[in-house]
Design an enzyme around this catalytic site. Structure first.
Site, PDB file in Angstrom:
ATOM      1  N   CYS A  12       0.981  -1.450  -0.041  1.00  0.00           N
ATOM      2  CA  CYS A  12      -0.272  -0.037  -0.331  1.00  0.00           C
ATOM      3  C   CYS A  12       1.040   1.752  -0.153  1.00  0.00           C
ATOM      4  O   CYS A  12       0.191   2.785  -0.218  1.00  0.00           O
ATOM      5  CB  CYS A  12      -0.343  -0.414   1.056  1.00  0.00           C
ATOM      6  SG  CYS A  12       0.179  -0.173   3.322  1.00  0.00           S
ATOM      7  N   GLU A  69      -7.276  -5.768  -0.286  1.00  0.00           N
ATOM      8  CA  GLU A  69      -7.271  -4.966   1.021  1.00  0.00           C
ATOM      9  C   GLU A  69      -6.710  -3.989   0.580  1.00  0.00           C
ATOM     10  O   GLU A  69      -5.374  -4.585   0.147  1.00  0.00           O
ATOM     11  CB  GLU A  69      -7.162  -5.628   2.231  1.00  0.00           C
ATOM     12  CG  GLU A  69      -7.382  -5.374   3.695  1.00  0.00           C
ATOM     13  CD  GLU A  69      -6.229  -4.572   4.850  1.00  0.00           C
ATOM     14  OE1 GLU A  69      -6.182  -3.934   4.805  1.00  0.00           O
ATOM     15  OE2 GLU A  69      -4.792  -5.276   3.432  1.00  0.00           O
ATOM     16  N   ARG A  89      -8.710   1.621  11.974  1.00  0.00           N
ATOM     17  CA  ARG A  89      -8.158   1.779  11.282  1.00  0.00           C
ATOM     18  C   ARG A  89      -8.925   1.513   9.692  1.00  0.00           C
ATOM     19  O   ARG A  89     -10.330   0.280   9.323  1.00  0.00           O
ATOM     20  CB  ARG A  89      -7.868  -0.049  11.492  1.00  0.00           C
ATOM     21  CG  ARG A  89      -6.528  -0.801  10.285  1.00  0.00           C
ATOM     22  CD  ARG A  89      -6.019  -1.991  10.833  1.00  0.00           C
ATOM     23  NE  ARG A  89      -4.822  -2.140  10.324  1.00  0.00           N
ATOM     24  CZ  ARG A  89      -3.865  -2.082   9.926  1.00  0.00           C
ATOM     25  NH1 ARG A  89      -3.553  -1.652  11.146  1.00  0.00           N
ATOM     26  NH2 ARG A  89      -2.893  -2.456   9.044  1.00  0.00           N
ATOM     27  N   ARG A  97      -9.921   0.493   6.353  1.00  0.00           N
ATOM     28  CA  ARG A  97      -9.078  -0.125   5.242  1.00  0.00           C
ATOM     29  C   ARG A  97     -10.601  -0.198   4.017  1.00  0.00           C
ATOM     30  O   ARG A  97     -11.317  -0.586   4.591  1.00  0.00           O
ATOM     31  CB  ARG A  97      -8.475  -1.630   5.807  1.00  0.00           C
ATOM     32  CG  ARG A  97      -7.482  -1.244   6.067  1.00  0.00           C
ATOM     33  CD  ARG A  97      -6.622  -0.829   5.757  1.00  0.00           C
ATOM     34  NE  ARG A  97      -4.886  -0.714   6.146  1.00  0.00           N
ATOM     35  CZ  ARG A  97      -4.840   0.689   6.814  1.00  0.00           C
ATOM     36  NH1 ARG A  97      -5.485   0.971   6.984  1.00  0.00           N
ATOM     37  NH2 ARG A  97      -3.263   0.737   7.178  1.00  0.00           N
TER      38      ARG A  97
HETATM   39  C1  LIG Z   1       0.125  -4.856   3.265  1.00  0.00           C
HETATM   40  S1  LIG Z   1       1.616  -6.414   3.540  1.00  0.00           S
HETATM   41  C2  LIG Z   1       0.119  -7.374   3.364  1.00  0.00           C
HETATM   42  C3  LIG Z   1      -0.049  -8.358   4.863  1.00  0.00           C
HETATM   43  C4  LIG Z   1      -1.156  -9.230   4.830  1.00  0.00           C
HETATM   44  N1  LIG Z   1      -2.009  -9.109   4.649  1.00  0.00           N
HETATM   45  C5  LIG Z   1      -1.080  -9.745   6.773  1.00  0.00           C
HETATM   46  O1  LIG Z   1      -2.131 -10.334   6.762  1.00  0.00           O
HETATM   47  O2  LIG Z   1      -0.142  -9.813   7.275  1.00  0.00           O
HETATM   48  C6  LIG Z   1       2.005  -6.452   1.796  1.00  0.00           C
HETATM   49  C7  LIG Z   1       2.376  -7.487   2.033  1.00  0.00           C
HETATM   50  O3  LIG Z   1       3.086  -8.216   0.284  1.00  0.00           O
HETATM   51  C8  LIG Z   1       4.992  -8.123   0.407  1.00  0.00           C
HETATM   52  N2  LIG Z   1       5.738  -7.775  -0.849  1.00  0.00           N
HETATM   53  C9  LIG Z   1       5.884  -7.063  -1.740  1.00  0.00           C
HETATM   54  N3  LIG Z   1       6.087  -6.648  -2.303  1.00  0.00           N
HETATM   55  C10 LIG Z   1       5.793  -8.481  -2.449  1.00  0.00           C
HETATM   56  C11 LIG Z   1       6.583  -8.727  -3.983  1.00  0.00           C
HETATM   57  N4  LIG Z   1       7.104  -8.008  -5.066  1.00  0.00           N
HETATM   58  N5  LIG Z   1       6.627 -10.064  -3.942  1.00  0.00           N
HETATM   59  C12 LIG Z   1       5.637 -10.700  -3.732  1.00  0.00           C
HETATM   60  N6  LIG Z   1       5.916 -10.170  -1.748  1.00  0.00           N
HETATM   61  C13 LIG Z   1       5.329  -8.523  -1.893  1.00  0.00           C
HETATM   62  C14 LIG Z   1       5.374  -7.324   1.712  1.00  0.00           C
HETATM   63  O4  LIG Z   1       6.909  -8.008   2.053  1.00  0.00           O
HETATM   64  C15 LIG Z   1       4.189  -7.090   2.585  1.00  0.00           C
HETATM   65  O5  LIG Z   1       4.432  -8.400   3.189  1.00  0.00           O
END
Ligand SMILES: C[S@@+](CC[C@H](N)C(=O)[O-])C[C@H]1O[C@@H](n2cnc3c(N)ncnc32)[C@H](O)[C@@H]1O
Length: 334
Positions: free
Chosen positions: A85, A123, A168, A170
């Protein structure tokens, strides 16, 4: 037919999860009766926490390096994505699609094309909807509509739609292949507002004391004068650059990914000993994880713990949505 008989007859719907983090969305879908069969996450430390708490397949790596035809993937009924995000968040620079992180949403499309899931769950921060005058979201919707998905979207605040005392807001996007399903979800699928009297009390979340490291006087941004007024031992406060603000409606300000570093926007409380930040365990509770069951591996650093839980979701909010999606998908013909 009674509901429990119906449940017995149905095989659980299968979920594949992108940007899984520590698995907040996966946990919510699992609790709502789905089977999560694979997930993907890039961050090594988040993967460690994920593996400690789930036994299904976690594919560690960059989504950009994955192909839906890879043998490791299996067909799923639902795809979920809590895509990054920062590119849309008020806390970031809001560069949207100019920021590589803002384009990761589109990397899920080849998987959607290959598996044609019955439904999708996304989300993100609330600013996604209005980012770049609404153009960013319009592009996302367009690619999904081109694939014949019908989209329901809404901003929900955790403290209004669950018992958790966390503010929060979202943005939730729920997409269905069937128009009938989407219409039904739009009418009956969104969680109902709760009576604020039913919110979990402060003491169910906050421990009486914490380890020394969490106390405020360990931090360089500590201004003694700014905290003179802090006397309510059952209220959430928030550090605002040079002063501390009491959160008047009794809920905790939004947990963020950088709250481990201290400074602006960090939630604070006055416990029986002194002023301190929340512990990662208290943060897990504020996101609706059962901290007796869900644990961090011992070798996860303190700052990673805060980041992981701040990046995650409010499990009960996602769970109500997932449960209502399931009711519709299982009980209403397409
Ligand atoms: C907003 S968090 C989502 C967290 C998840 N919904 C949870 O409940 O814990 C976004 C996640 O995307 C991962 N992410 C970012 N870039 C990515 C990529 N290129 N490939 C795979 N995962 C990635 C980040 O490490 C992060 O954990």
């Amino acid at each position: 037919m009674k509901n429990d008989q119906r449940d017995y007859l149905h095989k659980p719907m299968r979920v594949g999860s992108f940007f899984a983090g520590i698995g907040g969305i996966c946990l919510a879908f699992k609790n709502a009766g789905y089977e999560v069969i694979w997930s993907n996450e890039m961050d090594k430390s988040a993967c460690k926490t994920y593996r400690k708490n789930f036994s299904h397949l976690l594919i560690e790596g960059d989504i950009c390096s994955l192909k839906p035809t890879d043998k490791i993937f299996k067909k799923v009924d639902i795809i979920t994505g809590g895509f990054p995000c920062q590119a849309f968040s008020i806390a970031g620079h809001r560069k949207g699609f100019e920021d590589k992180r803002g384009t990761l949403f589109f990397k899920m499309l080849p998987f959607i094309d290959e598996y044609k899931p019955k439904a999708l769950f996304f989300e993100n921060v609330r600013y996604l909807k209005t980012h770049n005058g609404g153009e960013t979201y319009k592009k996302m919707k367009k690619v999904l509509e081109k694939r014949h998905y019908y989209i329901c979207d809404r901003v929900l605040d955790t403290c209004e739609y669950s018992m958790l005392p966390q503010h929060r807001e979202r943005f939730y996007m729920i997409c269905f292949k069937s128009k009938k399903h989407a219409e039904k979800f739009e009418k009956y699928g969104w969680p109902e507002k709760i009576d604020p009297k039913n919110r979990l009390p402060f003491n169910d979340i906050i421990n009486k004391t914490a380890d020394e490291i969490h106390y405020f006087n360990n931090y360089p941004w500590y201004y003694k004068d700014a905290i003179k007024e802090i006397d309510d031992k059952s209220a959430f406060y928030q550090w605002r650059r040079v002063y501390c603000r009491k959160n008047k409606n009794g809920v905790c300000p939004t947990l963020t990914a950088n709250m481990g570093g201290g400074g602006h926007n960090v939630p604070l409380i006055m416990d029986s000993r002194d002023l301190r930040r929340l512990t990662p365990q208290e943060c897990l509770r504020l996101q609706g994880f059962d901290d007796k069951i869900f644990v961090f591996p011992d070798d996860i650093s303190m700052s990673s713990r805060y980041k992981q839980v701040g990046n995650s979701v409010s499990v009960p909010v996602v769970q109500s949505i997932a449960k209502n999606m399931r009711n519709i998908l299982e009980n209403l013909e397409e």
